[in-house]
Design an enzyme around this catalytic site. Structure first.
Site, PDB file in Angstrom:
ATOM      1  N   ARG A  98       0.883  -1.337   0.004  1.00 11.99           N
ATOM      2  CA  ARG A  98       0.125   0.113  -0.080  1.00 11.99           C
ATOM      3  C   ARG A  98       0.913   1.412   0.025  1.00 11.99           C
ATOM      4  O   ARG A  98       0.948   1.857   1.106  1.00 11.99           O
ATOM      5  CB  ARG A  98      -0.958  -0.031   1.155  1.00 11.99           C
ATOM      6  CG  ARG A  98      -2.047  -1.132   0.932  1.00 11.99           C
ATOM      7  CD  ARG A  98      -3.102  -0.910   2.003  1.00 11.99           C
ATOM      8  NE  ARG A  98      -4.408  -1.303   1.321  1.00 11.99           N
ATOM      9  CZ  ARG A  98      -5.551  -1.276   1.609  1.00 11.99           C
ATOM     10  NH1 ARG A  98      -5.643  -0.845   3.231  1.00 11.99           N
ATOM     11  NH2 ARG A  98      -6.599  -1.454   1.040  1.00 11.99           N
ATOM     12  N   GLN A 147      -1.759   2.740  -6.056  1.00 16.12           N
ATOM     13  CA  GLN A 147      -3.266   2.889  -5.446  1.00 16.12           C
ATOM     14  C   GLN A 147      -4.137   2.480  -6.628  1.00 16.12           C
ATOM     15  O   GLN A 147      -5.125   1.697  -6.484  1.00 16.12           O
ATOM     16  CB  GLN A 147      -3.376   4.352  -5.133  1.00 16.12           C
ATOM     17  CG  GLN A 147      -3.069   4.805  -3.681  1.00 16.12           C
ATOM     18  CD  GLN A 147      -3.368   6.205  -3.180  1.00 16.12           C
ATOM     19  OE1 GLN A 147      -3.904   6.672  -4.050  1.00 16.12           O
ATOM     20  NE2 GLN A 147      -2.942   6.553  -2.378  1.00 16.12           N
ATOM     21  N   ASP A 158      -4.836  -1.487  -6.561  1.00 17.30           N
ATOM     22  CA  ASP A 158      -5.207  -1.800  -5.415  1.00 17.30           C
ATOM     23  C   ASP A 158      -6.664  -2.253  -5.255  1.00 17.30           C
ATOM     24  O   ASP A 158      -7.685  -1.784  -5.205  1.00 17.30           O
ATOM     25  CB  ASP A 158      -5.324  -0.853  -4.166  1.00 17.30           C
ATOM     26  CG  ASP A 158      -5.399  -1.189  -2.856  1.00 17.30           C
ATOM     27  OD1 ASP A 158      -5.887  -2.437  -2.681  1.00 17.30           O
ATOM     28  OD2 ASP A 158      -5.126  -0.452  -1.904  1.00 17.30           O
ATOM     29  N   SER A 210      -8.747  -2.165  -2.192  1.00 16.32           N
ATOM     30  CA  SER A 210      -9.542  -0.834  -2.131  1.00 16.32           C
ATOM     31  C   SER A 210     -10.513  -0.875  -3.189  1.00 16.32           C
ATOM     32  O   SER A 210     -11.874  -0.329  -2.877  1.00 16.32           O
ATOM     33  CB  SER A 210      -8.627   0.151  -2.425  1.00 16.32           C
ATOM     34  OG  SER A 210      -7.710   0.418  -1.559  1.00 16.32           O
ATOM     35  N   TYR A 234      -2.939   0.531   8.087  1.00 18.14           N
ATOM     36  CA  TYR A 234      -3.997  -0.290   8.702  1.00 18.14           C
ATOM     37  C   TYR A 234      -4.208   0.000  10.168  1.00 18.14           C
ATOM     38  O   TYR A 234      -3.198   0.547  10.898  1.00 18.14           O
ATOM     39  CB  TYR A 234      -3.514  -1.598   8.737  1.00 18.14           C
ATOM     40  CG  TYR A 234      -3.597  -2.185   6.967  1.00 18.14           C
ATOM     41  CD1 TYR A 234      -4.763  -2.423   6.653  1.00 18.14           C
ATOM     42  CD2 TYR A 234      -2.538  -2.479   6.410  1.00 18.14           C
ATOM     43  CE1 TYR A 234      -5.198  -3.029   5.341  1.00 18.14           C
ATOM     44  CE2 TYR A 234      -2.782  -3.018   5.074  1.00 18.14           C
ATOM     45  CZ  TYR A 234      -3.973  -3.206   4.520  1.00 18.14           C
ATOM     46  OH  TYR A 234      -4.210  -3.628   3.264  1.00 18.14           O
TER      47      TYR A 234
HETATM   48  P1  NAD Z   1      -9.374  -2.448   6.244  1.00 22.42           P
HETATM   49  O1  NAD Z   1     -10.244  -3.099   5.564  1.00 22.42           O
HETATM   50  O2  NAD Z   1      -8.112  -3.248   7.052  1.00 22.42           O
HETATM   51  O3  NAD Z   1     -10.072  -2.093   7.921  1.00 22.42           O
HETATM   52  C1  NAD Z   1     -11.359  -1.330   7.857  1.00 22.42           C
HETATM   53  C2  NAD Z   1     -11.092  -0.190   9.037  1.00 22.42           C
HETATM   54  O4  NAD Z   1     -11.511  -0.824  10.157  1.00 22.42           O
HETATM   55  C3  NAD Z   1      -9.946   0.399   9.064  1.00 22.42           C
HETATM   56  O5  NAD Z   1     -10.015   1.969   8.667  1.00 22.42           O
HETATM   57  C4  NAD Z   1      -9.354   0.308  10.421  1.00 22.42           C
HETATM   58  O6  NAD Z   1      -8.789   1.303  11.048  1.00 22.42           O
HETATM   59  C5  NAD Z   1     -10.659   0.021  11.048  1.00 22.42           C
HETATM   60  N1  NAD Z   1     -10.849  -0.798  12.446  1.00 22.42           N
HETATM   61  C6  NAD Z   1      -9.761  -2.069  12.902  1.00 22.42           C
HETATM   62  N2  NAD Z   1     -10.233  -2.166  14.058  1.00 22.42           N
HETATM   63  C7  NAD Z   1     -11.308  -1.494  14.503  1.00 22.42           C
HETATM   64  C8  NAD Z   1     -12.018  -1.324  15.683  1.00 22.42           C
HETATM   65  N3  NAD Z   1     -11.567  -2.114  17.004  1.00 22.42           N
HETATM   66  N4  NAD Z   1     -12.806  -0.389  15.836  1.00 22.42           N
HETATM   67  C9  NAD Z   1     -13.090   0.482  14.785  1.00 22.42           C
HETATM   68  N5  NAD Z   1     -12.449   0.634  13.701  1.00 22.42           N
HETATM   69  C10 NAD Z   1     -11.568  -0.605  13.338  1.00 22.42           C
HETATM   70  O7  NAD Z   1      -8.862  -1.362   5.963  1.00 22.42           O
HETATM   71  P2  NAD Z   1      -8.695  -0.554   4.615  1.00 22.42           P
HETATM   72  O8  NAD Z   1     -10.226   0.057   4.390  1.00 22.42           O
HETATM   73  O9  NAD Z   1      -8.241  -1.513   3.570  1.00 22.42           O
HETATM   74  O10 NAD Z   1      -7.879   0.676   4.790  1.00 22.42           O
HETATM   75  C11 NAD Z   1      -7.315   0.957   5.898  1.00 22.42           C
HETATM   76  C12 NAD Z   1      -6.481   2.461   5.521  1.00 22.42           C
HETATM   77  O11 NAD Z   1      -5.550   2.184   4.681  1.00 22.42           O
HETATM   78  C13 NAD Z   1      -7.233   3.637   5.196  1.00 22.42           C
HETATM   79  O12 NAD Z   1      -6.544   4.863   5.793  1.00 22.42           O
HETATM   80  C14 NAD Z   1      -6.989   3.704   3.865  1.00 22.42           C
HETATM   81  O13 NAD Z   1      -6.961   5.162   3.391  1.00 22.42           O
HETATM   82  C15 NAD Z   1      -5.545   3.391   3.750  1.00 22.42           C
HETATM   83  N6  NAD Z   1      -5.322   2.835   2.398  1.00 22.42           N
HETATM   84  C16 NAD Z   1      -3.862   3.179   1.661  1.00 22.42           C
HETATM   85  C17 NAD Z   1      -3.901   2.690   0.297  1.00 22.42           C
HETATM   86  C18 NAD Z   1      -2.612   3.138  -0.223  1.00 22.42           C
HETATM   87  O14 NAD Z   1      -1.874   4.034   0.218  1.00 22.42           O
HETATM   88  N7  NAD Z   1      -2.240   2.506  -1.577  1.00 22.42           N
HETATM   89  C19 NAD Z   1      -4.773   1.926  -0.347  1.00 22.42           C
HETATM   90  C20 NAD Z   1      -6.129   1.584   0.481  1.00 22.42           C
HETATM   91  C21 NAD Z   1      -6.078   2.076   1.765  1.00 22.42           C
END
Ligand code: NAD
Length: 375
Positions: free
Chosen positions: A119, A124, A127, A130, A224
């Protein structure tokens, strides 16, 4: 060189890894594209549409393939039919697919896992986690709106005012933010919570109020979350209880990579919700954020209907496939040099997403799981 689009065989998988609209992107890179018969049918694309786009359709598509693309991992029996050195590109959670990884290693397959794409900002557009989370988040909001026997938006009419629905979204990653944005567009009053420090601002930016609890934030690596201790989990549940009791709809999307989904909401908390309330648990398949939720089913807990998600992105096969296929095009472009499929393993995206290569398990954590450490 030949890229093959596999027909998905896993039950309930309606998506396809390549769509007719993007076939030209791959042929213009110099590839021949061969599609297994019926590969796009469940996403509403006919074989003829692939042919019109410049692909061929063949029962023997896999023969001499340089690369096979699919949404779900190939089955072992398919892998065993591939020639040594063939590459595969698909979702492939290696820790949960150890037998398949062994087959791929033994057959000399170069396998790439979409879950392992690092990530970083450059990746992006590649991905698929996402892109598919975006689809599932939208779908969760629509399911909640559909199940709830109330309006989402405020309505001011001559027959009186109808108050808007109150929605709480827990977990504000890609799926959660999309769920929030969709509920907000439908007119609901939305509140969101996530354990990451950056999330309050992100929640506000898509139109919701951020629930701020007096708890430490949990930032892991790569954007994450980190796993909670049981003490913190308990405290979080206590602090969230009044918000959930007050909600007409609750949507949960929380995940921690490589772990079972965290239990955010107990049955006791759901029992405090009002009659007619709706709960949508996107994490039902990976353990569930909500106690009692069942993947692929709607169950009753107290006053609420609890909907458990099962391969939710596949419930919108056409847009999910279109986004997935664009991720594939971007990855294949990265791995193409002078018209040939030639992944450069010095590139961190290529190297980071590789599971097996040259008869070896390339992904170190999986190698250790299979073979133990060298010491
Ligand atoms: P994910 O599917 O792993 O998790 C979903 C969400 O659940 C996350 O935001 C996590 O913080 C939250 N979570 C975990 N435990 C929790 C709890 N106990 N209570 C409440 N919430 C909880 O995550 P995701 O959607 O794949 O993405 C997470 C982060 O990564 C985001 O900030 C996203 O912007 C970032 N991201 C970056 C890239 C990149 O740079 N290429 C790509 C995709 C996502």
């Amino acid at each position: 060189m030949k890229i093959v689009v596999a027909k998905e065989v896993r039950e309930g998988e309606t998506r396809v890894a390549m769509v007719p609209e993007l076939v030209g992107k791959l042929t213009s890179l110099g590839y021949e594209l061969v599609v297994e018969p019926g590969a796009g049918v469940s996403a509403l694309w006919s074989d003829e549409e692939y042919v019109e786009a410049g692909a061929t359709v063949s029962e023997d598509a896999m023969v001499d393939a340089a690369l096979v693309v699919s949404v779900q991992p190939l089955e072992s029996r398919t892998v065993r039919r591939l020639g040594t050195g063939t590459a595969t590109l698909s979702f492939l959670p290696p820790g949960q697919s150890l037998d398949l990884v062994v087959d791929m290693r033994v057959c000399g397959i170069t396998s790439f896992s979409l879950e392992l794409v690092p990530r970083i900002s450059r990746s992006q557009s590649m991905d698929a986690l996402s892109s598919q989370a975006l689809v599932s988040g939208y779908r969760c909001a629509i399911v909640a709106a559909g199940l709830l026997r109330r309006f989402f938006p405020l309505n001011m009419t001559s027959a009186g005012t109808v108050r808007p629905a109150e929605v709480v979204v827990l977990g504000a990653g890609v799926a959660g933010l999309q769920a929030i944005a969709t509920c907000h567009r439908l007119g609901a009053v939305v509140r969101g919570y996530d354990v990451r420090a950056a999330s309050a601002e992100e929640i506000r930016s898509v139109g919701a109020q951020a629930i701020e609890l007096d708890l430490e934030t949990l930032e892991g690596t790569g954007g994450y979350a980190r796993e909670m201790t049981e003490d913190r989990a308990q405290r979080q549940r206590e602090l969230l209880t009044p918000y959930i009791a007050n909600a007409d709809a609750l949507i949960t999307t929380a995940a921690v990579p490589g772990r079972a989904a965290p239990l955010l909401v107990t049955a006791q908390m759901v029992e405090q919700m009002k009659a007619g309330s709706v709960v949508v648990d996107l994490a039902a398949e990976s353990g569930g954020n909500v106690e009692g939720s069942e993947a692929g089913k709607v169950v009753r807990v107290g006053n609420a209907q609890v909907w458990g998600g099962a391969n939710v992105a596949a419930q919108m096969p056409a847009p999910a496939s279109r986004l997935f296929a664009q991720n594939i095009v971007n990855l294949v472009s990265l791995m193409t040099h002078e018209g040939a499929f030639a992944p450069d393993f010095d590139d961190e995206i290529v190297s980071g997403s590789c599971v097996t290569r040259d008869g070896q398990v390339w992904h170190e954590p999986t190698r250790i799981l299979l073979e133990g450490t060298d010491e």
